[in-house]
Enzyme design. Sequence first.
Site, PDB file in Angstrom:
ATOM      1  N   CYS A   1       0.843  -1.201   0.000  1.00 20.98           N
ATOM      2  CA  CYS A   1       0.000   0.000   0.000  1.00 20.98           C
ATOM      3  C   CYS A   1       0.880   1.254   0.000  1.00 20.98           C
ATOM      4  O   CYS A   1       2.084   1.164   0.252  1.00 20.98           O
ATOM      5  CB  CYS A   1      -0.922   0.000   1.227  1.00 20.98           C
ATOM      6  SG  CYS A   1      -0.053   0.230   2.789  1.00 20.98           S
TER       7      CYS A   1
ATOM      8  N   CYS B   1       2.999   1.650   3.089  1.00 22.24           N
ATOM      9  CA  CYS B   1       4.096   0.688   3.147  1.00 22.24           C
ATOM     10  C   CYS B   1       5.253   1.163   2.265  1.00 22.24           C
ATOM     11  O   CYS B   1       6.420   1.072   2.655  1.00 22.24           O
ATOM     12  CB  CYS B   1       3.623  -0.693   2.713  1.00 22.24           C
ATOM     13  SG  CYS B   1       2.345  -1.378   3.802  1.00 22.24           S
TER      14      CYS B   1
END
Length: 81
Positions: free
Chosen positions: A10, A13
């Site tokens: 994501c 991340c």
Amino acid sequence: MKIAILGTGCPKCKQTAEVVRLAVEQTGIEATIHKVEDIQEIVKFKVMMTPAVAVDGQVRISGKVPTVEEVKALLAHGGEA
């Protein structure tokens, strides 16, 4: 030192991976950084929330994007929070 960025890929991340890369670069510490995106591998770290950062197999940051300063402080103490 081995640093694992735990997350499924994501935006948070990816941002965490960049923060860790910058912190390692700025401190000059020799470390290998790898991203762990496989959910089965992430579960092995017993992480409840991503993104997370593990240093030498121990989760040190979880559930937020750390700042460069937080990661640098972590690295300065050999991975101990």
